[in-house]
Enzyme design. Structure first.
Site, PDB file in Angstrom:
ATOM      1  N   HIS A 205       0.799  -1.238   0.000  1.00 50.31           N
ATOM      2  CA  HIS A 205       0.000   0.000   0.000  1.00 50.31           C
ATOM      3  C   HIS A 205       0.824   1.278   0.000  1.00 50.31           C
ATOM      4  O   HIS A 205       0.280   2.374   0.006  1.00 50.31           O
ATOM      5  CB  HIS A 205      -0.978   0.014   1.184  1.00 50.31           C
ATOM      6  CG  HIS A 205      -0.314   0.028   2.540  1.00 50.31           C
ATOM      7  ND1 HIS A 205       0.010   1.187   3.176  1.00 50.31           N
ATOM      8  CD2 HIS A 205       0.070  -0.962   3.362  1.00 50.31           C
ATOM      9  CE1 HIS A 205       0.571   0.905   4.348  1.00 50.31           C
ATOM     10  NE2 HIS A 205       0.626  -0.391   4.479  1.00 50.31           N
TER      11      HIS A 205
HETATM   12  N1  UDP Z   1      -3.522  -6.771   8.402  1.00 56.84           N
HETATM   13  C1  UDP Z   1      -4.835  -7.247   8.523  1.00 56.84           C
HETATM   14  N2  UDP Z   1      -5.515  -7.587   7.388  1.00 56.84           N
HETATM   15  C2  UDP Z   1      -4.971  -7.482   6.145  1.00 56.84           C
HETATM   16  C3  UDP Z   1      -3.644  -6.985   6.021  1.00 56.84           C
HETATM   17  C4  UDP Z   1      -2.955  -6.628   7.165  1.00 56.84           C
HETATM   18  O1  UDP Z   1      -5.349  -7.362   9.637  1.00 56.84           O
HETATM   19  O2  UDP Z   1      -5.638  -7.813   5.145  1.00 56.84           O
HETATM   20  C5  UDP Z   1      -2.795  -6.390   9.622  1.00 56.84           C
HETATM   21  C6  UDP Z   1      -1.361  -6.878   9.757  1.00 56.84           C
HETATM   22  O3  UDP Z   1      -1.312  -8.170  10.320  1.00 56.84           O
HETATM   23  C7  UDP Z   1      -0.771  -5.837  10.688  1.00 56.84           C
HETATM   24  C8  UDP Z   1      -1.469  -4.555  10.259  1.00 56.84           C
HETATM   25  O4  UDP Z   1      -2.649  -4.980   9.581  1.00 56.84           O
HETATM   26  O5  UDP Z   1      -1.109  -6.124  12.034  1.00 56.84           O
HETATM   27  C9  UDP Z   1      -0.599  -3.741   9.343  1.00 56.84           C
HETATM   28  O6  UDP Z   1      -1.343  -2.706   8.814  1.00 56.84           O
HETATM   29  P1  UDP Z   1      -0.889  -1.874   7.531  1.00 56.84           P
HETATM   30  O7  UDP Z   1      -0.084  -2.732   6.637  1.00 56.84           O
HETATM   31  O8  UDP Z   1      -2.145  -1.259   6.993  1.00 56.84           O
HETATM   32  O9  UDP Z   1      -0.035  -0.680   8.133  1.00 56.84           O
HETATM   33  P2  UDP Z   1       1.533  -0.466   8.396  1.00 56.84           P
HETATM   34  O10 UDP Z   1       1.969  -1.555   9.324  1.00 56.84           O
HETATM   35  O11 UDP Z   1       2.232  -0.476   7.081  1.00 56.84           O
HETATM   36  O12 UDP Z   1       1.600   0.863   9.060  1.00 56.84           O
END
Ligand code: UDP
Length: 372
Positions: A205
């Site tokens: 993303h």
């Molecule tokens: N996650 C989820 N469902 C999904 C994809 C990711 O619950 O379809 C969880 C993942 O396990 C982690 C979190 O979302 O705990 C990460 O979120 P994201 O990738 O949106 O944000 P970032 O970590 O990059 O800030």
């Protein structure tokens, strides 16, 4: 004493949930869950927080951004309104999303003590919005709670007072540990026609990967290439979906063995992650979770603010052009996740971070350590 726990985007709920649970019944600190409404889709917001056992938010910020300008300003105004009528004794923000910056800025401007959980992470790529958010929040915070010693080092180099920095560990791992039974029970393999340790899980993303047409198309072609070896399971982030629909990428992916899914619930996604042969991501949280679980992870970025997942975990950085080739070399390796993941791997990534945070909050809020 009133503590606002600020959350508004998917990765925030995993970080505040262990704290909210740990603070229930606390003798002095009463926490409120403030939702900044940065993510509004059910699957990125309410479905996740409910699954993690959080109640409906005590406060939901109401704001609009009709002109498509920087939403931080709109969120700041909304949070200032809340603090004016319901002023907390301290504000806790997590991570690096825009709504954390908005709430942190208002807390700082209104002289409300500010706590940053997941402080000190740096990828040193100033073009990333998250990086400038992290630096700005850290330099406003009164108490900086870090996940690992590299983060402490970054803060010290930037001149943050050592007395403000406390290493508490990784709060996301608390959620992974707390949810272990639900993760075990999630029936996702059958549902998506996947076999344990015989598929590749993908999440993407970041703007660098999904906002520009050519990189996104190249990534899709690489995923199709990988899908000749392993089925690729790809729960698509709403931001990525919008870009893919506009650019013909969905058609590229449909030509391969790629299962396109909506964003998944926490336990289902974690189960898929735990049992994947390989994860390809640009998510911060997923780099950490795969390291804890001992699952190989290729991160499609030039730099990571979580270098410990490379030095002590299972993560490697890879460029778009190399991702297919690198993934396919793994097909010939023997990999035993029990040799790579679990509690001893990274200090304080042990499921007990919330209790260390609460001990720090006790000193900071109740024990009179608040000083600005
Ligand atoms: N996650 C989820 N469902 C999904 C994809 C990711 O619950 O379809 C969880 C993942 O396990 C982690 C979190 O979302 O705990 C990460 O979120 P994201 O990738 O949106 O944000 P970032 O970590 O990059 O800030």
């Amino acid at each position: 004493m009133k503590l606002h726990l600020i959350a508004g985007a998917r990765p925030n709920f995993m970080k505040i949930a262990p704290l909210w649970h740990g603070l229930r019944g606390h003798h002095k600190i009463k926490s409120s869950f403030v939702h900044t409404a940065q993510h509004r889709d059910d699957e990125m917001s309410s479905a996740i927080w409910r699954e993690l056992g959080l109640p409906d938010p005590d406060h939901v910020l109401s704001w609009k951004n009709p002109s498509g300008q920087n939403p931080v300003t709109a969120m700041m105004a909304a949070y200032e309104g809340l603090c004016n009528y319901n002023r907390p004794d301290a504000v806790c923000v997590v991570g690096d999303v825009n709504s954390s910056l908005a709430a942190a800025t208002i807390a700082h401007e209104m002289h409300i003590p500010l706590i940053h959980l997941e402080a000190g992470l740096r990828c040193f790529d100033q073009t990333m919005r998250e990086e400038s958010n992290r630096v700005a929040i850290d330099h406003m915070a009164d108490l900086l709670l870090t996940p690992s010693s590299d983060a402490d080092g970054n803060l010290l180099k930037e001149g943050i007072l050592p007395s403000r920095i406390k290493q508490v560990g990784n709060i996301m791992i608390d959620t992974l540990v707390r949810m272990a039974d639900r993760i075990e029970q999630a029936q996702v393999h059958e549902k998506y026609g996947l076999t344990k340790e015989n598929y590749c899980l993908v999440t993407l993303h970041r703007p660098d990967n999904v906002d520009v047409l050519e990189p996104l198309r190249r990534i899709c072609r690489e995923l199709v290439n990988i899908s000749n070896r392993w089925p690729v399971c790809f729960p698509v982030h709403p931001r990525t979906k919008k870009r893919m629909e506009k650019t013909g990428c969905l058609e590229i992916l449909r030509a391969g063995n790629v299962r396109l899914l909506p964003p998944l619930g926490y336990a289902g996604f974690a189960r898929l992650m735990r049992d994947a042969a390989l994860v390809i991501t640009d998510s911060g949280g997923v780099q950490e979770e795969t390291s804890y679980l001992g699952v190989r992870c290729l991160t499609l970025r030039k730099a990571t603010e979580r270098p410990i997942t490379i030095t002590h975990g299972t993560n490697s950085l890879v460029g778009i052009d190399m991702v297919g080739k690198t993934a396919l070399t793994f097909a010939h390796d023997q990999w035993d996740r029990d040799d790579h993941g679990g509690m001893p791997t990274i200090p304080f990534w042990d499921g007990s971070t919330a209790s260390r945070v609460i001990a720090e909050l006790d000193q900071f809020m109740v024990g009179g350590m608040i000083s600005r």
